[in-house]
Design an enzyme around this catalytic site. Structure first.
Site, short mmCIF file in Angstrom:
data_model
loop_
_atom_site.label_atom_id
_atom_site.label_comp_id
_atom_site.label_asym_id
_atom_site.label_seq_id
_atom_site.Cartn_x
_atom_site.Cartn_y
_atom_site.Cartn_z
N SER A 126 0.82 -1.22 0.00
CA SER A 126 0.00 0.00 0.00
C SER A 126 0.84 1.27 0.00
CB SER A 126 -0.87 -0.02 1.26
OG SER A 126 -1.42 1.25 1.48
N GLU A 128 0.17 3.62 1.72
CA GLU A 128 0.20 4.04 3.13
C GLU A 128 1.57 3.77 3.75
OE1 GLU A 128 -2.29 5.69 4.55
OE2 GLU A 128 -1.67 5.62 6.64
N TYR A 149 -1.52 0.28 10.62
CA TYR A 149 -1.79 -0.37 9.33
C TYR A 149 -0.58 -0.22 8.40
CZ TYR A 149 -3.65 -0.85 4.57
OH TYR A 149 -3.84 -1.20 3.25
P1 NAP Z 1 -11.48 -4.55 1.80
O1 NAP Z 1 -12.63 -4.19 0.93
O2 NAP Z 1 -11.43 -4.04 3.20
O3 NAP Z 1 -11.40 -6.17 1.83
C1 NAP Z 1 -10.60 -6.83 2.77
C2 NAP Z 1 -10.83 -8.33 2.64
O4 NAP Z 1 -10.04 -9.01 3.62
C3 NAP Z 1 -12.29 -8.78 2.87
O5 NAP Z 1 -12.59 -9.82 1.98
C4 NAP Z 1 -12.24 -9.29 4.30
O6 NAP Z 1 -13.24 -10.25 4.59
C5 NAP Z 1 -10.88 -9.96 4.28
N1 NAP Z 1 -10.36 -10.22 5.63
C6 NAP Z 1 -10.17 -9.35 6.64
N2 NAP Z 1 -9.69 -9.98 7.72
C7 NAP Z 1 -9.59 -11.29 7.40
C8 NAP Z 1 -9.18 -12.46 8.10
N3 NAP Z 1 -8.78 -12.41 9.38
N4 NAP Z 1 -9.19 -13.64 7.44
C9 NAP Z 1 -9.62 -13.73 6.16
N5 NAP Z 1 -10.03 -12.66 5.45
C10 NAP Z 1 -10.02 -11.46 6.07
O7 NAP Z 1 -10.10 -4.13 1.11
P2 NAP Z 1 -9.80 -3.74 -0.42
O8 NAP Z 1 -10.01 -2.28 -0.58
O9 NAP Z 1 -10.47 -4.70 -1.32
O10 NAP Z 1 -8.22 -3.95 -0.45
C11 NAP Z 1 -7.65 -5.22 -0.75
C12 NAP Z 1 -6.23 -5.27 -0.22
O11 NAP Z 1 -5.45 -4.24 -0.81
C13 NAP Z 1 -6.09 -5.06 1.28
O12 NAP Z 1 -5.00 -5.84 1.72
C14 NAP Z 1 -5.76 -3.58 1.42
O13 NAP Z 1 -5.06 -3.35 2.62
C15 NAP Z 1 -4.89 -3.40 0.19
N6 NAP Z 1 -4.87 -2.05 -0.38
C16 NAP Z 1 -6.04 -1.42 -0.68
C17 NAP Z 1 -6.01 -0.18 -1.29
C18 NAP Z 1 -7.28 0.55 -1.64
O14 NAP Z 1 -7.20 1.77 -1.90
N7 NAP Z 1 -8.41 -0.12 -1.75
C19 NAP Z 1 -4.77 0.43 -1.56
C20 NAP Z 1 -3.59 -0.26 -1.26
C21 NAP Z 1 -3.65 -1.52 -0.68
P3 NAP Z 1 -14.72 -9.81 5.09
O15 NAP Z 1 -15.49 -9.41 3.84
O16 NAP Z 1 -15.23 -11.03 5.74
O17 NAP Z 1 -14.54 -8.64 6.02
O1 G4F Z 2 -10.60 6.85 2.71
P1 G4F Z 2 -9.59 6.78 3.78
O2 G4F Z 2 -10.01 6.16 5.06
O3 G4F Z 2 -8.34 6.04 3.14
P2 G4F Z 2 -6.78 5.96 3.55
O4 G4F Z 2 -6.57 6.25 4.97
O5 G4F Z 2 -6.01 6.78 2.56
O6 G4F Z 2 -6.49 4.40 3.34
C1 G4F Z 2 -6.92 3.72 2.15
O7 G4F Z 2 -5.92 3.82 1.17
C2 G4F Z 2 -4.69 3.15 1.49
C3 G4F Z 2 -3.73 3.39 0.31
O8 G4F Z 2 -3.01 4.56 0.55
C4 G4F Z 2 -4.99 1.67 1.66
F1 G4F Z 2 -3.84 1.00 1.87
C5 G4F Z 2 -5.96 1.51 2.83
O9 G4F Z 2 -6.28 0.12 2.94
C6 G4F Z 2 -7.24 2.28 2.53
O10 G4F Z 2 -7.87 1.65 1.42
O11 G4F Z 2 -9.04 8.25 4.12
C7 G4F Z 2 -8.53 9.10 3.12
C8 G4F Z 2 -8.29 10.48 3.71
C9 G4F Z 2 -7.48 10.45 5.01
O12 G4F Z 2 -6.53 11.49 4.98
C10 G4F Z 2 -8.51 10.75 6.09
O13 G4F Z 2 -7.98 11.42 7.24
O14 G4F Z 2 -9.55 11.04 4.04
C11 G4F Z 2 -9.46 11.64 5.32
N1 G4F Z 2 -10.80 11.72 5.91
C12 G4F Z 2 -11.45 12.87 6.23
N2 G4F Z 2 -12.62 12.61 6.81
C13 G4F Z 2 -11.58 10.68 6.28
C14 G4F Z 2 -12.73 11.24 6.85
N3 G4F Z 2 -11.42 9.35 6.18
C15 G4F Z 2 -12.42 8.54 6.62
N4 G4F Z 2 -12.29 7.20 6.48
N5 G4F Z 2 -13.55 9.05 7.21
C16 G4F Z 2 -13.76 10.39 7.36
O15 G4F Z 2 -14.77 10.82 7.87
#
Ligand code: NAP
Ligand code: G4F
Length: 332
Positions: A126, A128, A149
């Site tokens: 990520s 992050e 995280y």
């Molecule tokens: P998400 O929607 O939160 O999905 C997370 C998945 O992990 C869900 O299927 C969840 O199952 C499963 N999970 C959580 N805890 C588990 C456990 N203990 N055992 C088995 N499965 C478990 O995340 P996403 O946005 O699709 O992201 C996919 C991956 O990419 C994650 O690793 C995230 O950290 C990483 N990532 C995401 C982004 C982004 O912007 N979306 C960016 C960079 C990296 P349930 O449905 O049962 O909760």
């Molecule tokens: O949508 P966010 O919670 O995403 P964040 O923290 O960037 O993390 C996501 O992206 C990562 C990749 O860089 C992934 F690895 C991670 O799994 C996840 O998918 O927050 C985005 C921004 C932050 O700066 C937060 O402080 O939005 C700001 N924010 C402002 N108000 C908020 C809120 N975030 C959330 N969730 N809720 C609020 O009310």
């Protein structure tokens, strides 16, 4: 095989791989309520002959289950997407996040090493991990995580590299910047905004409480990012790649585009609530995707503001027609 198949990315990746003709195995957690909503439209009855989507109960905390599953399935490709993926929640549950987002990667890498060494492995790293390192961030930018995280993902990133170097495994890190969609979890900021905009439009809600509106993110469209995951595993050699649009937008920009697309003025509805501020914030993430573009020709197509409009429209449609959820997932 996909861990995290029920999540946003897992659902798009399963669709993508099934479309390519793959047999897809997914790990799902047993829950007391249904948690397969994002993949229900792909579900095949277990009695179907030659089914292409096979789901297995399992949890990333359970090393023996992972080992047994890999020994049985012998997957060609493993996409490890499961994680506690919410940054704010990781401050409340640092130990759980360390276990599921960090240590669990060791469990699956060990399982591969023991029983399925030929499997190619993709680690969902990520942006992050870059945390406080100033943008633009690329593969050589030093990590400076600002959350439990982010720290857990740095651990998983290095474990993946270590298994590649130590055991010659095909283990690749995709360092993905934020990517969103109508399937995004409802508590991430983009979906929280677009759901609220749709709800305000329909007169179901009047206020939206948010935290820091000045954060800068590089938001792309999730279906395009799962294609990048697949491309990384088709490369000749394992490596590490940044996946991003290269374009920045603030939370405020995203708010404005979402609300304006529904003819709403966000300044009339939004209030700041400090409970949504983080103990340490990541101010700016903007990626440089040159390496993956050069290696695979992948580029992001959808901009953050297009995404805001698409998600707001989808949420409006969903609130108007909740019973057409299946059809809805197909179309977005
Ligand atoms: P998400 O929607 O939160 O999905 C997370 C998945 O992990 C869900 O299927 C969840 O199952 C499963 N999970 C959580 N805890 C588990 C456990 N203990 N055992 C088995 N499965 C478990 O995340 P996403 O946005 O699709 O992201 C996919 C991956 O990419 C994650 O690793 C995230 O950290 C990483 N990532 C995401 C982004 C982004 O912007 N979306 C960016 C960079 C990296 P349930 O449905 O049962 O909760
Ligand atoms: O949508 P966010 O919670 O995403 P964040 O923290 O960037 O993390 C996501 O992206 C990562 C990749 O860089 C992934 F690895 C991670 O799994 C996840 O998918 O927050 C985005 C921004 C932050 O700066 C937060 O402080 O939005 C700001 N924010 C402002 N108000 C908020 C809120 N975030 C959330 N969730 N809720 C609020 O009310």
């Amino acid at each position: 095989m996909i861990t995290g198949i029920t999540g946003q990315d897992g659902s798009y990746l399963a669709e993508f791989l099934l479309h390519k003709g793959y047999e897809v195995h997914g790990l799902i957690r047993r829950a007391s309520t249904f948690n397969t909503q994002r993949i229900d439209h792909l579900f095949q009855d277990p009695h179907t002959k030659d089914k292409k989507l096979i789901l297995h109960y399992g949890d990333m905390s359970d090393a023996s289950r992972l080992t047994t599953l890999l020994a049985t399935i012998q997957p060609d490709e493993i996409y490890h997407l499961a994680a506690q993926s919410h940054v704010r929640v990781s401050f409340d549950e640092p130990e759980h996040t360390g276990d599921v987002t960090g240590l669990a990667t060791t469990r699956i890498l060990e399982a591969i090493r023991l029983v399925s060494l030929h499997s190619k492995f993709y680690q969902a790293s990520s942006s992050e991990m870059f945390g406080a390192a100033p943008p633009p961030q690329h593969e050589e930018t030093p990590f400076y995580p600002r959350s439990p995280y982010g720290a857990a993902k740095v651990y998983s990133y290095w474990l993946t590299r270590n298994y590649r170097e130590a055991y010659g495994m095909f283990a690749t890190n995709g360092i993905l910047f934020n990517h969103e969609s109508p399937r995004r979890g409802e508590t991430f900021v983009t979906r929280k905004i677009t759901r609220a905009a749709a709800s305000i439009k329909l007169g179901l809600q009047d206020k939206l409480f948010l935290g820091n509106l000045d954060s800068i993110r590089d938001w792309g469209y999730a279906p395009e990012y799962v294609e990048a995951m697949w491309l990384m595993l088709q490369a000749d050699e394992p490596d590490d790649f940044v996946v991003a649009t290269g374009v920045s937008a603030t939370v405020k920009d995203f708010l404005e585009a979402s609300f304006e697309s529904l003819d709403l003025d966000w300044t009339k509805s939004v209030e700041i609530d400090p409970i949504y501020l983080r103990p340490t914030e990541v101010d700016a993430l903007v990626g440089d995707p040159s390496k993956i573009t050069k290696a695979t020709s992948w580029t992001a197509e959808t901009s953050a503001l297009q995404l805001a409009r698409k998600m707001a429209q989808a949420d409006l449609e969903l609130l108007n027609n909740p019973k057409f959820l299946d059809e809805f997932w197909w179309r977005y």
